[in-house]
Enzyme design. Structure first.
Site, PDB file in Angstrom:
ATOM      1  CG  HIS A   1      -2.076  -1.026   0.943  1.00 21.46           C
ATOM      2  ND1 HIS A   1      -3.056  -1.268   2.229  1.00 21.46           N
ATOM      3  CD2 HIS A   1      -2.406  -1.662   0.028  1.00 21.46           C
ATOM      4  CE1 HIS A   1      -3.782  -2.185   1.713  1.00 21.46           C
ATOM      5  NE2 HIS A   1      -3.598  -2.378   0.364  1.00 21.46           N
TER       6      HIS A   1
ATOM      7  N   GLY B   1      -2.376  -9.455  12.140  1.00 23.95           N
ATOM      8  CA  GLY B   1      -2.836  -8.075  12.567  1.00 23.95           C
ATOM      9  C   GLY B   1      -3.319  -7.522  11.169  1.00 23.95           C
TER      10      GLY B   1
ATOM     11  CG  ASN C   1      -6.845 -10.206  13.587  1.00 25.54           C
ATOM     12  OD1 ASN C   1      -7.339  -9.620  14.488  1.00 25.54           O
ATOM     13  ND2 ASN C   1      -6.551  -9.826  12.590  1.00 25.54           N
TER      14      ASN C   1
HETATM   15  P1  OAD Z   1      -7.407  -3.074   9.926  1.00 22.43           P
HETATM   16  O1  OAD Z   1      -7.758  -1.962  10.818  1.00 22.43           O
HETATM   17  O2  OAD Z   1      -8.565  -3.498   8.912  1.00 22.43           O
HETATM   18  O3  OAD Z   1      -7.543  -4.386  10.537  1.00 22.43           O
HETATM   19  C1  OAD Z   1      -6.247  -4.755  11.885  1.00 22.43           C
HETATM   20  C2  OAD Z   1      -6.688  -5.827  12.347  1.00 22.43           C
HETATM   21  O4  OAD Z   1      -5.562  -6.267  13.457  1.00 22.43           O
HETATM   22  C3  OAD Z   1      -7.943  -6.226  12.957  1.00 22.43           C
HETATM   23  O5  OAD Z   1      -8.427  -7.464  12.493  1.00 22.43           O
HETATM   24  C4  OAD Z   1      -7.328  -6.328  14.443  1.00 22.43           C
HETATM   25  O6  OAD Z   1      -8.341  -7.477  15.363  1.00 22.43           O
HETATM   26  C5  OAD Z   1      -6.093  -6.696  14.698  1.00 22.43           C
HETATM   27  N1  OAD Z   1      -5.285  -6.092  15.795  1.00 22.43           N
HETATM   28  C6  OAD Z   1      -5.379  -5.060  16.303  1.00 22.43           C
HETATM   29  N2  OAD Z   1      -4.354  -5.103  17.314  1.00 22.43           N
HETATM   30  C7  OAD Z   1      -3.744  -6.288  17.318  1.00 22.43           C
HETATM   31  C8  OAD Z   1      -2.626  -6.773  17.886  1.00 22.43           C
HETATM   32  N3  OAD Z   1      -1.947  -6.104  18.906  1.00 22.43           N
HETATM   33  N4  OAD Z   1      -2.149  -8.075  17.443  1.00 22.43           N
HETATM   34  C9  OAD Z   1      -2.545  -8.793  16.582  1.00 22.43           C
HETATM   35  N5  OAD Z   1      -3.758  -8.084  15.816  1.00 22.43           N
HETATM   36  C10 OAD Z   1      -4.174  -7.061  15.993  1.00 22.43           C
HETATM   37  O7  OAD Z   1      -6.114  -2.928   9.309  1.00 22.43           O
HETATM   38  P2  OAD Z   1      -5.613  -3.539   7.897  1.00 22.43           P
HETATM   39  O8  OAD Z   1      -6.058  -4.942   7.865  1.00 22.43           O
HETATM   40  O9  OAD Z   1      -4.281  -3.569   7.811  1.00 22.43           O
HETATM   41  O10 OAD Z   1      -6.050   0.970   3.327  1.00 22.43           O
HETATM   42  O11 OAD Z   1      -6.329  -2.796   6.865  1.00 22.43           O
HETATM   43  C11 OAD Z   1      -5.898  -3.029   5.381  1.00 22.43           C
HETATM   44  C12 OAD Z   1      -5.994  -1.804   4.769  1.00 22.43           C
HETATM   45  O12 OAD Z   1      -7.401  -1.179   4.751  1.00 22.43           O
HETATM   46  C13 OAD Z   1      -5.483  -0.563   5.330  1.00 22.43           C
HETATM   47  O13 OAD Z   1      -3.904  -0.518   4.791  1.00 22.43           O
HETATM   48  C14 OAD Z   1      -5.902   0.759   4.967  1.00 22.43           C
HETATM   49  C15 OAD Z   1      -7.315   0.222   5.389  1.00 22.43           C
HETATM   50  O14 OAD Z   1      -8.348   0.969   4.941  1.00 22.43           O
HETATM   51  C16 OAD Z   1      -6.083   2.228   3.140  1.00 22.43           C
HETATM   52  O15 OAD Z   1      -6.084   3.108   3.418  1.00 22.43           O
HETATM   53  C17 OAD Z   1      -6.321   2.076   1.547  1.00 22.43           C
END
Ligand code: OAD
Length: 256
Positions: free
Chosen positions: A121, A194, A220
């Site tokens: 990204h 995560g 996660n």
């Molecule tokens: P998300 O915010 O969608 O998901 C974060 C994940 O991390 C969630 O499933 C949480 O349960 C998990 N989580 C939180 N704290 C944690 C920890 N300490 N250990 C393990 N897991 C944990 O973020 P992404 O999946 O990265 O794109 O989102 C993908 C994309 O969507 C991002 O790059 C961004 C977003 O919208 C854009 O901005 C285009």
């Protein structure tokens, strides 16, 4: 299966593994104090992704978009790699073939020492001219001096060099991941850490490695669309689980 038993089984697999694939998301940086997007304290709880993270939103109001990115830059500037980043970087010391495909734009995997990182990204530290497509590095542009910042060459608007909703992933990033996944040897262990795993490409890469012999290890706090397909699932913070694998991997190697 108890957690200890799950860790032992993953470690067992690691002992004969040659190639390790990490797919990471915002949850990996959460323990460094960088907010995630979804979930209770996530950005998308209070902000509209279409306004802040899409080409249409930027065209409508580049100043607001830049204010948000500058604010995120300030948070990230103060953040340090946490035990999850450090453990992932340590895998590169013990395995010759490791690739980290990250959705994170914060650069914390690299700060932790990872060499083989594909930022699917983009990077929050780079800027890109919307007219000529030229990219500028972290120290080239002061994005807070003039908001929105402008290209020093042609005076067009600069945008963050990140992937927004509705945009393609960078071709170079896709090529690098394809080449890693299709070259020999095949991936032995895929860690999905995560990420809410909502994007089809995330699911596709993980399942593709599994069809070709890898195990999927998901870490996660909450279930995701990949959870039911994962071979091992840890619903705990990444900074607690990942170091456990290495600790057990080391103590097993010492005993053998
Ligand atoms: P998300 O915010 O969608 O998901 C974060 C994940 O991390 C969630 O499933 C949480 O349960 C998990 N989580 C939180 N704290 C944690 C920890 N300490 N250990 C393990 N897991 C944990 O973020 P992404 O999946 O990265 O794109 O989102 C993908 C994309 O969507 C991002 O790059 C961004 C977003 O919208 C854009 O901005 C285009």
């Amino acid at each position: 299966m108890e957690e200890k038993e799950q860790i032992n089984r993953v470690v067992e697999r690691l002992k004969s593994a040659r190639k390790i694939f990490f797919i990471t998301g915002a949850g990996v940086s959460a323990e460094s104090g960088v907010p995630t997007f979804r979930g209770k304290d996530g950005w998308w709880r209070n902000y509209n992704p279409v306004e802040l993270a899409s080409p249409e939103g930027f065209a409508r109001d580049p100043k607001t978009v830049w204010e948000w990115y500058n604010y995120r830059r300030q948070i990230i500037r103060q953040a340090k790699p946490n035990p999850a980043h450090i453990a992932i970087a340590e895998f590169e010391k013990y395995f010759s073939d490791v690739l980290v495909a990250t959705q994170n734009v914060d650069g914390l995997h690299q700060s932790a020492g990872n060499k083989n990182v594909v930022e699917i990204h983009g990077s929050i530290w780079r800027t890109r001219c919307i007219k000529e497509g030229i990219c500028f590095g972290k120290d080239d542009i002061d994005t807070e001096k003039e908001v929105p910042p402008r290209c020093p060459r042609c005076n067009s608007l600069l945008r963050p060099d990140v992937v927004w909703f509705g945009e393609m992933l960078p071709q170079s990033a896709l090529a690098e991941i394809d080449s890693f996944l299709t070259s020999s040897p095949t991936v032995d262990v895929t860690f999905v850490v995560g990420t809410s795993a909502l994007f089809a490409y995330i699911q596709h890469w993980a399942l593709w490695t599994q069809r070709n012999g890898a195990i999927i290890v998901e870490i996660n706090l909450d279930p995701t669309p990949l959870t039911e397909y994962a071979d091992f699932v840890f619903h705990k913070p990444a900074g607690e689980v990942l170091p456990e694998f290495l600790k057990n991997f080391h103590s097993d190697s010492k005993n053998s």
